[in-house]
Scaffold this motif. Structure first.
Motif, PDB file in Angstrom:
ATOM      1  N   THR A   5       0.843  -1.197   0.000  1.00 33.57           N
ATOM      2  CA  THR A   5       0.000   0.000   0.000  1.00 33.57           C
ATOM      3  C   THR A   5       0.879   1.249   0.000  1.00 33.57           C
ATOM      4  O   THR A   5       2.103   1.178   0.178  1.00 33.57           O
ATOM      5  N   GLU A  55      -0.465   8.997   4.738  1.00 32.65           N
ATOM      6  CA  GLU A  55      -0.822   7.622   4.375  1.00 32.65           C
ATOM      7  C   GLU A  55      -0.621   6.676   5.562  1.00 32.65           C
ATOM      8  O   GLU A  55      -1.461   5.809   5.836  1.00 32.65           O
ATOM      9  N   GLU A  90      -3.903   4.934   7.357  1.00 31.26           N
ATOM     10  CA  GLU A  90      -4.052   3.477   7.369  1.00 31.26           C
ATOM     11  C   GLU A  90      -4.125   2.953   8.793  1.00 31.26           C
ATOM     12  O   GLU A  90      -4.949   2.077   9.111  1.00 31.26           O
ATOM     13  N   GLU A 117      -7.415   1.121  10.627  1.00 32.25           N
ATOM     14  CA  GLU A 117      -7.339  -0.264  11.100  1.00 32.25           C
ATOM     15  C   GLU A 117      -7.569  -0.389  12.598  1.00 32.25           C
ATOM     16  O   GLU A 117      -7.516  -1.511  13.119  1.00 32.25           O
ATOM     17  N   PHE A 169     -11.176   4.432   4.063  1.00 31.66           N
ATOM     18  CA  PHE A 169     -11.085   3.108   4.686  1.00 31.66           C
ATOM     19  C   PHE A 169     -12.297   2.762   5.547  1.00 31.66           C
ATOM     20  O   PHE A 169     -13.009   1.792   5.266  1.00 31.66           O
TER      21      PHE A 169
END
Length: 721
Positions: free
Chosen positions: A113, A162, A166, A170, A277
């Motif tokens: 990613t 980024e 991420e 998560e 996300f």
């Protein structure tokens, strides 16, 4: 079963006592079937019925899969040397699969990613520094991280974004909060897609062209209809939620009262995390959850309708004619005796485009068949030419000097049966339509015995059955058939392989072996003779024998649902009542029981109360069929046309299908009428299944008739009420 797994099962099923769950799982693990446990192990389970036993079974399967997945996740994180005591405890405490997957997400092996590229460029320490919310300016610190992969400050900060986005996306606790908030407050909307109306020429999805509903209020049938419209490229579907509220939550959790230059970077990161996300993932999850819930509900609706269809009252000891209507190819007739044995068949041509000569010959030929075989019931299929055939039959029976009646039978699936290997084996010399006529007639005589020969998905008593997983539907329908067949029991000397294979403990092979043994050796005279059937071992015998009846056998108890293991108890009961075995089923049993109390008798004989009550019922009425208590089909002698219907007219009808928005009722015209859920009762009805079941005979009043659209609106509430 492990102690931890058993504890979780009991926590998930608070309505059941601990020992009920223990005993039920032990019995299931010992290869006892659900029908056997429900019927013959009542004292052990605390009188649990089949639905309750299956609930325990299903929950045990769910928890076992959950525990297995937990162990897989623990092992995989441990292999990465990232398993902490806190994470391990959180995974072990999870009660839902989604919680486990959320916790595993940061450690899941994934494709490369933008965040992993940024980490490879050495930006991870800077991302950690940003989260410390120091007051130092960002740019001087960011300059230290410039390299060939990130040649300027802008690239460095993009990489940090980024990494942070991420990581935030998560975080299991963030996903769980957003999931719950969206479940409670989300609004599902559907809009007509550009050029969608061209793909919806019949406007099937018109009510969803501009539709919105709170997620928690969305009906299962609406979910499936919207899904279908989306799949057909007619609708666009989205879940809307108050994003500023989610923004405030994430800001409080990640920034709190911190100030300084890092705030802007973290704020951009969590907004990006939600947009890319968290939001899309939660929307997919909730759509999937809505769909799974709707599919489960649709499967339950189908199963409930199928059960009541199978349990419709049989029409015993009547000579029946099956009438399969058609125009060009003629109407196929088949006559069965009172036991369902085929007697005769014929084709007549009462309708155009047949020649005038053939049409003239049809009536006398039909009446001759009625008289020659003393037919007293006619089952007319509801397919093509049904309306004209009904009129033909009504005219014919007026010319017969006997009481002959007819009824319309739902022939859904008859063509599937007619072309099947089962039908070809049973009637190898018949063509497909002639087999259909036999099936239609036998459906009236014994719906259960005939319908088990047909793929239940073809019977047409469901709701959106083509939109649900086939495996789940098949499993539910197999359970329903198993329940119905075993609740009724079967005549061991008459039952087909297709019926026997649904009996507790039997397989298709053992069912075939029973029929082969019967054909080779003649009728069974006693239940113990079953032990001689090849490959029918002790366990299969124990599980099946109580559900297999022998009429006019050596032992009258073999024609009851008393299990042979309880024959000694039954004989002790008879002796206690001063009765002999040959008095079973006579008024003497009921007379002897008038002055006996089941509780007292249970104590005196040392027999479990539940088992004793079942034995007493069987001693009074051997061979009893619980379907005899169900409403009998409506039999007619004359035709009702749609043009005869007027608002306010009172009629009797048969419930043909039950769906979420109402019930469809056959009132004797070609088109079934709909009783909308709002017209089922004077009081609020949460589910039509709480009011009506397939096969019920109901009184309805006509509300509206639309002959052009072939729609009839009915009510089960009297106009004056």
């Amino acid at each position: 079963m492990e102690t931890e797994t058993l504890t979780l099962i009991k926590q998930a099923l608070p309505a059941y006592k601990s020992h009920q769950i223990d005993v039920t799982l032990d019995l299931l693990n010992d290869h006892n079937t659900v029908p056997f446990i429900a019927r013959y192990r009542k004292e052990m389970t605390g009188n649990l019925d089949e639905v309750e036993i299956r609930e325990i079974q299903d929950e045990a399967n769910r928890i076992s899969k959950l525990q297995q997945r937990k162990q897989e996740v623990l092992n995989q994180i441990s292999e990465q040397e990232k398993l902490t005591p806190k994470l391990s405890a959180a995974i072990k405490a999870a009660t839902q699969m989604q919680q486990v997957e959320d916790l595993y997400l940061p450690y899941k092996q994934k494709r490369r990613t933008k965040a992993t590229i940024a980490k490879d460029a050495g930006l991870y320490p800077l991302a950690q520094w940003v989260l410390q919310f120091k007051r130092d300016p960002i740019e001087p610190v960011a300059k230290r991280y410039i390299n060939d992969q990130v040649p300027d400050i802008s690239s460095v900060l993009e990489g940090v974004n980024e990494i942070l986005a991420e990581a935030i996306g998560e975080r299991a606790e963030f996903r769980e909060w957003v999931r719950r908030y969206t479940q409670r407050n989300g609004i599902l909307t559907s809009k007509l897609k550009r050029n969608g109306q061209q793909k919806d020429e019949d406007q099937v999805y018109k009510i969803y062209y501009d539709f919105q509903s709170a997620l928690k209020k969305l009906s299962p049938y609406q979910t499936l209809a919207i899904n279908r419209g989306e799949k057909a490229s007619v609708l666009t579907v989205k879940i809307n939620v108050d994003e500023p509220a989610i923004d405030r939550y994430l800001k409080f959790q990640l920034i709190g009262r911190h100030q300084g230059p890092s705030v802007t970077i973290v704020e951009a990161a969590y907004q990006d995390a939600y947009k890319r996300f968290i939001g899309p993932a939660i929307e997919r999850e909730l759509r999937r959850s809505l769909t799974e819930t709707a599919q489960t509900h649709a499967i339950q609706v189908f199963g409930n309708n199928l059960y009541h269809l199978l349990m419709q009252a049989p029409l015993k000891n009547h000579v029946v004619m099956g009438f399969d209507p058609a125009y060009r190819t003629g109407c196929k007739l088949a006559i069965m005796d009172g036991n369902g044995k085929y007697l005769a068949k014929q084709v007549i041509y009462p309708h155009k485009p047949a020649s005038a000569t053939k049409r003239q010959q049809a009536m006398p030929a039909f009446i001759k068949l009625l008289n020659d075989y003393q037919v007293d019931m006619i089952a007319i299929g509801n397919g093509t030419a049904s309306r004209e055939s009904e009129q033909f039959v009504a005219d014919a029976i007026k010319q017969v000097d006997r009481d002959v009646r007819y009824t319309i039978v739902n022939e859904a699936g008859a063509s599937v049966y007619s072309a099947s290997a089962v039908a070809r084996a049973e009637f190898p010399d018949f063509n497909v339509e002639e087999r259909s006529a036999v099936s239609i007639g036998r459906r009236l005589q014994d719906p259960l015995a005939e319908l088990v020969k047909i793929d239940p998905k073809s019977i047409g008593v469901g709701q959106y059955q083509h939109d649900v997983p086939e495996s789940g539907l098949d499993e539910q329908l197999a359970r329903v058939i198993e329940t119905a067949v075993n609740q009724v029991g079967v005549d061991l000397n008459r039952a087909s392989i297709e019926l026997l294979e649904h009996i507790s403990g039997l397989s298709k092979q053992t069912a075939s072996n029973i029929v082969a043994y019967r054909e080779e050796n003649g009728s069974f005279n006693s239940r113990p003779e079953l032990k001689k059937v090849p490959r029918l071992g002790p366990k299969a015998y124990e599980q099946s024998v109580g559900f297999l009846r022998i009429v006019n056998g050596k032992n009258v108890l073999d024609n009851t649902d008393i299990h042979p293991e309880s024959y000694p108890i039954a004989k002790r009961v008879l002796t206690h009542l001063g009765l002999k075995l040959n008095q079973v089923g006579t008024p003497a049993v009921a007379a002897a029981l008038e002055n006996s109390d089941a509780n007292t008798l249970s104590d005196q004989l040392g027999v479990g109360k539940e088992t004793l009550q079942d034995i007493l019922k069987s001693l009074q009425q051997p061979g009893r069929d619980r379907r005899d208590e169900m409403p009998a089909p409506i039999l007619r002698t004359d035709v009702l046309q749609m043009s005869d219907l007027k608002p306010g007219m009172k009629l009797e009808g048969t419930v043909r299908n039950v769906v979420d928005f109402g019930v469809f009722v056959d009132i004797g015209v070609k088109q079934d009428g709909l009783v909308h859920v709002s017209h089922l009762s004077k009081s609020y009805v949460s589910s039509p299944a709480n009011v009506a079941s397939v096969g019920d005979i109901v009184t309805v009043w006509v509300l509206e008739v639309d002959e052009q659209r072939h729609r009839i609106q009915l009510s089960m509430v009297a106009p004056n009420d």
